[in-house]
Design a protein around this motif. Structure first.
Motif, PDB file in Angstrom:
ATOM      1  N   ASP A   1       0.847  -1.196   0.000  1.00 21.33           N
ATOM      2  CA  ASP A   1       0.000   0.000   0.000  1.00 21.33           C
ATOM      3  C   ASP A   1       0.880   1.243   0.000  1.00 21.33           C
ATOM      4  OD1 ASP A   1      -2.343   1.451  -0.066  1.00 21.33           O
ATOM      5  OD2 ASP A   1      -2.570   1.499   2.106  1.00 21.33           O
TER       6      ASP A   1
ATOM      7  N   ASP B   1      -1.224   4.710  -5.868  1.00 23.87           N
ATOM      8  CA  ASP B   1      -0.987   6.140  -5.743  1.00 23.87           C
ATOM      9  C   ASP B   1       0.311   6.537  -6.450  1.00 23.87           C
ATOM     10  OD1 ASP B   1      -0.878   8.799  -4.945  1.00 23.87           O
ATOM     11  OD2 ASP B   1      -0.060   8.321  -2.968  1.00 23.87           O
TER      12      ASP B   1
ATOM     13  N   SER C   1       1.148   5.814 -15.870  1.00 24.96           N
ATOM     14  CA  SER C   1       0.229   6.418 -14.899  1.00 24.96           C
ATOM     15  C   SER C   1      -1.170   5.823 -15.022  1.00 24.96           C
ATOM     16  CB  SER C   1       0.180   7.944 -15.093  1.00 24.96           C
ATOM     17  OG  SER C   1      -0.375   8.294 -16.336  1.00 24.96           O
TER      18      SER C   1
ATOM     19  N   ARG D   1      -3.273   3.881 -12.054  1.00 21.53           N
ATOM     20  CA  ARG D   1      -4.646   4.223 -11.667  1.00 21.53           C
ATOM     21  C   ARG D   1      -5.581   3.022 -11.807  1.00 21.53           C
ATOM     22  NH1 ARG D   1      -3.398   9.076 -14.376  1.00 21.53           N
ATOM     23  NH2 ARG D   1      -4.477   8.413 -16.278  1.00 21.53           N
TER      24      ARG D   1
ATOM     25  N   LEU E   1       2.815   9.199  -6.636  1.00 22.58           N
ATOM     26  CA  LEU E   1       3.215  10.365  -5.843  1.00 22.58           C
ATOM     27  C   LEU E   1       3.593  11.532  -6.748  1.00 22.58           C
ATOM     28  CD1 LEU E   1       3.845  11.291  -2.874  1.00 22.58           C
ATOM     29  CD2 LEU E   1       6.229  10.710  -3.384  1.00 22.58           C
TER      30      LEU E   1
ATOM     31  N   PRO F   1       3.027   4.410  -2.096  1.00 24.63           N
ATOM     32  CA  PRO F   1       3.000   5.250  -3.288  1.00 24.63           C
ATOM     33  C   PRO F   1       4.172   4.929  -4.210  1.00 24.63           C
ATOM     34  CG  PRO F   1       3.845   6.499  -1.435  1.00 24.63           C
ATOM     35  CD  PRO F   1       3.398   5.169  -0.880  1.00 24.63           C
TER      36      PRO F   1
ATOM     37  N   ALA G   1      -0.198  13.808 -12.081  1.00 26.64           N
ATOM     38  CA  ALA G   1       0.532  13.896 -10.815  1.00 26.64           C
ATOM     39  C   ALA G   1       1.611  14.972 -10.970  1.00 26.64           C
ATOM     40  CB  ALA G   1       1.179  12.549 -10.471  1.00 26.64           C
TER      41      ALA G   1
ATOM     42  N   ARG H   1      -5.428   1.087  -8.872  1.00 25.56           N
ATOM     43  CA  ARG H   1      -5.742   1.867  -7.669  1.00 25.56           C
ATOM     44  C   ARG H   1      -4.501   2.100  -6.807  1.00 25.56           C
ATOM     45  NH1 ARG H   1     -11.212   2.354  -7.407  1.00 25.56           N
ATOM     46  NH2 ARG H   1     -12.450   0.804  -8.538  1.00 25.56           N
TER      47      ARG H   1
END
Length: 246
Positions: free
Chosen positions: A133, A163, A154, A158, A165, A135, A193, A161
């Motif tokens: 979990d 992140d 990217s 996504r 950074l 980034p 981002a 799901r």
């Protein structure tokens, strides 16, 4: 952010030097740092690997390497050809969690791009980020072609799901061309981002003491630096071209 996964849009984009810069900036900010190289390929047992290079440049960091394969190939392919056990995402995540128990920040450096395979089951550094979990910091090149691979990476993050950074330009040329200058504005747009830094070309060849002193100036405050994306963009933006008369 006890664990940060660092991936690239591909090979030779400056991922290891960026990892060293992030480590050096964190150490300068007073944080204890560990660097985990999930799988090192293309080096012999007696050669220095990426984790060793990060330690040389960044200084007082803990380093760990889970596996080493001699041929410069994707880790899964290199392991198979060498007749060695592959690295699995679960093992990488477990090692990172153990390091995180004793350090303020753990940097997990991937191999190549986000979906380079570790094993026959298709495990990747994206799976490591999911298990932790954590980034992901994406290192991208500056010039022509970088927008496509940055956006593809990217989008994949996504879809999983995960992140993102931000993006760091792994090697900013001394004399950037038009594409590179335009990409300063376009990279954060296609990534969805922020741009979190730009390392000067040849940064890895600096004397380690000079590298550690300069590293915070290449990275945004989110990465313990003082680099300003807006100021950099204003300085590097190309002059507008007037529309041709009809």
């Amino acid at each position: 952010m006890p664990v940060l996964v660092i991936s690239g849009t591909g090979t030779e984009v400056g991922k290891t030097v960026t990892t060293a810069a992030v480590a050096a900036a964190a150490v300068a900010a007073g944080r204890s740092v560990a660097v985990l190289k999930a799988a090192q390929t293309g080096v012999r047992p007696d050669e220095r690997g990426d984790a060793d290079e990060v330690a040389r440049l960044a200084g007082a960091v803990t380093t760990a390497e889970l596996a080493r394969f001699p041929e410069p190939l994707a880790p899964g392919t290199a392991a198979r050809r060498a007749g060695l056990a592959p690295v699995r995402p679960e093992a990488v995540a477990d090692a990172a969690q153990k390091l995180a128990a004793e350090h303020d920040l753990v940097l997990v450096e991937g191999a190549g791009g986000l979906l380079v395979r570790f094993d026959a089951a298709g495990g990747t550094v994206a799976d490591v980020a999911r298990l932790l979990d954590a980034p992901v910091l994406l290192v991208a090149s500056a010039g022509l072609g970088t927008l496509n691979v940055t956006e593809l990476t990217s989008r994949e993050l996504r879809s999983r799901r995960l992140d993102l950074l931000g993006v760091v330009i792994g090697s900013w040329p001394d004399s950037p061309d038009l594409a590179s200058r335009c990409n300063v504005a376009d990279l954060p747009e296609v990534a969805g981002a922020p741009l979190l830094g730009a390392l000067p070309a040849g940064a890895g060849a600096l004397d380690p003491a000079d590298f550690r002193t300069a590293a915070p100036s290449w990275l945004a405050p989110r990465l313990d630096g003082r680099w300003d994306a807006e100021q950099f963009g204003d300085r590097e933006a190309p002059a507008s071209r007037n529309a041709e008369p009809l």
